[in-house]
Scaffold this active site. Structure first.
Site, PDB file in Angstrom:
ATOM      1  CE  LYS A  94      -7.752  -0.381  -1.878  1.00  9.51           C
ATOM      2  NZ  LYS A  94      -7.580  -0.463  -0.930  1.00  9.51           N
ATOM      3  CG  ASP A 152      -2.023  -0.741   0.947  1.00 14.84           C
ATOM      4  OD1 ASP A 152      -3.014  -1.004  -0.073  1.00 14.84           O
ATOM      5  OD2 ASP A 152      -2.512  -0.968   1.996  1.00 14.84           O
ATOM      6  CG  MET A 207      -8.489   7.848   6.386  1.00 15.61           C
ATOM      7  SD  MET A 207      -9.366   6.326   5.738  1.00 15.61           S
ATOM      8  CE  MET A 207      -9.848   5.677   7.205  1.00 15.61           C
TER       9      MET A 207
HETATM   10  N1  SAH Z   1      -4.550   0.476   9.037  1.00 16.54           N
HETATM   11  C1  SAH Z   1      -4.192   1.591   8.951  1.00 16.54           C
HETATM   12  C2  SAH Z   1      -4.866   2.930   8.541  1.00 16.54           C
HETATM   13  C3  SAH Z   1      -5.725   3.246   7.659  1.00 16.54           C
HETATM   14  S1  SAH Z   1      -6.199   4.513   6.905  1.00 16.54           S
HETATM   15  C4  SAH Z   1      -3.315   2.384  10.880  1.00 16.54           C
HETATM   16  O1  SAH Z   1      -3.715   1.027  11.208  1.00 16.54           O
HETATM   17  O2  SAH Z   1      -2.478   3.362  11.232  1.00 16.54           O
HETATM   18  C5  SAH Z   1      -5.107   5.798   6.832  1.00 16.54           C
HETATM   19  C6  SAH Z   1      -5.038   6.900   7.724  1.00 16.54           C
HETATM   20  O3  SAH Z   1      -4.171   6.353   9.154  1.00 16.54           O
HETATM   21  C7  SAH Z   1      -4.931   8.454   7.154  1.00 16.54           C
HETATM   22  O4  SAH Z   1      -5.545   8.824   6.674  1.00 16.54           O
HETATM   23  C8  SAH Z   1      -4.158   8.845   7.565  1.00 16.54           C
HETATM   24  O5  SAH Z   1      -5.111   8.844   9.210  1.00 16.54           O
HETATM   25  C9  SAH Z   1      -3.986   7.485   9.375  1.00 16.54           C
HETATM   26  N2  SAH Z   1      -2.009   7.367   9.000  1.00 16.54           N
HETATM   27  C10 SAH Z   1      -1.426   5.871   8.468  1.00 16.54           C
HETATM   28  N3  SAH Z   1      -0.637   6.374   8.631  1.00 16.54           N
HETATM   29  C11 SAH Z   1      -0.203   7.984   9.338  1.00 16.54           C
HETATM   30  C12 SAH Z   1       0.816   8.261   9.760  1.00 16.54           C
HETATM   31  N4  SAH Z   1       2.318   7.573   9.571  1.00 16.54           N
HETATM   32  N5  SAH Z   1       0.514   9.762  10.412  1.00 16.54           N
HETATM   33  C13 SAH Z   1      -0.004   9.890  10.721  1.00 16.54           C
HETATM   34  N6  SAH Z   1      -1.905   8.676  10.862  1.00 16.54           N
HETATM   35  C14 SAH Z   1      -1.440   7.688  10.007  1.00 16.54           C
END
Ligand code: SAH
Length: 245
Positions: free
Chosen positions: A56, A35, A168
């Protein structure tokens, strides 16, 4: 040959936050479907694997979920060891369980490997304890983005007394602010907006519920970011972990 797919959480960004199990799966991988939010640095653990980007990000180029399903299945049926690598944890807003169900329905063995979700890492890296005795008796993870435009019960969240961690949320700050204020959350409730959690370029903007939209604009907050909303978001940096460069 028996087909097997590993659904692996790559953590929030810092490659040292990979689990040992994730490293083990990557070591064995012949195909890695990755991803956008996964730090490519983790690919050092699978130097011989074919790497297939299937990101995506909202609003950008997109790989349809059905295509990802079919591609995983095709590689698995070729007898390849497939790692499906997702940001954070596969089952926190990551569609991991959909992929697991689909693969199992097609007779593919699946193993899920947890990753550290961005909300936990972001809070810890800026010294915020998401639960705190006498202050926050719980934590609620929510997404501000839904595919069907359904809305959360923001009033219940505003009054629930738990720390809110919003994923998000960057494009939805006005709606989140309005909904929580309308639900009765105090205007001065502390908010932390944490961008690129756990990465060297991590940034952290402290604000309040009333001011968060204005402050985020001034800060030029960008995705990926998480919001931490609750009394604990005022916690100072004493607990903060060093972000490794
Ligand atoms: N499965 C992932 C989340 C995916 S949804 C998890 O468990 O973290 C994608 C969202 O995750 C982004 O829009 C943001 O809100 C958050 N996100 C993912 N990586 C991030 C990071 N390094 N710093 C801050 N927010 C992050």
């Amino acid at each position: 040959m028996s087909a097997k797919v590993w659904l692996v959480g790559a953590g929030p960004g810092d490659p040292e936050l990979l689990t040992l199990k994730a490293v083990k799966a990557l070591n064995q991988a012949q195909v890695v479907m990755i991803d956008d939010l996964v730090n490519p640095a983790v690919l050092e653990h699978c130097p011989g694997a074919r790497v297939v980007p299937v990101g995506k990000r909202g609003g950008c180029r997109s790989t349809p979920q059905a295509f990802i399903h079919r591609l995983m299945l095709r590689y698995a049926r070729q007898g390849k060891c497939v790692v499906r690598l997702k940001g954070g944890d596969p089952c926190i807003f990551g569609r991991g369980s959909e992929e697991l169900d689909w693969l199992q329905a097609h007779g593919v063995e699946v193993e899920m490997v947890n990753g550290i979700t961005a909300g936990l890492a972001g809070a810890t890296h800026c010294g915020i304890p998401l639960t705190l005795r006498g202050v926050a008796r719980g934590v609620t993870l929510v997404t501000a983005h839904t595919q069907d435009d359904s809305t959360l019960n923001w009033s219940a969240l505003a009054q629930g007394g738990t720390t809110l961690v919003v994923y998000m949320g960057v494009a939805k700050l006005p709606e989140i602010r309005e909904s929580l204020l309308a639900g009765g959350m105090p205007a001065d409730m502390p908010v932390a907006m944490i961008e690129n959690a756990s990465l060297p370029q991590q940034r952290d903007c402290r604000s309040t519920l009333a001011a968060m939209q204005r402050d985020a604009m001034a800060f030029e907050l960008k995705s990926p970011a998480i919001l931490v909303i609750g009394e604990v978001a005022a916690a100072q940096q004493a607990l903060a972990l060093a972000v490794s460069a």
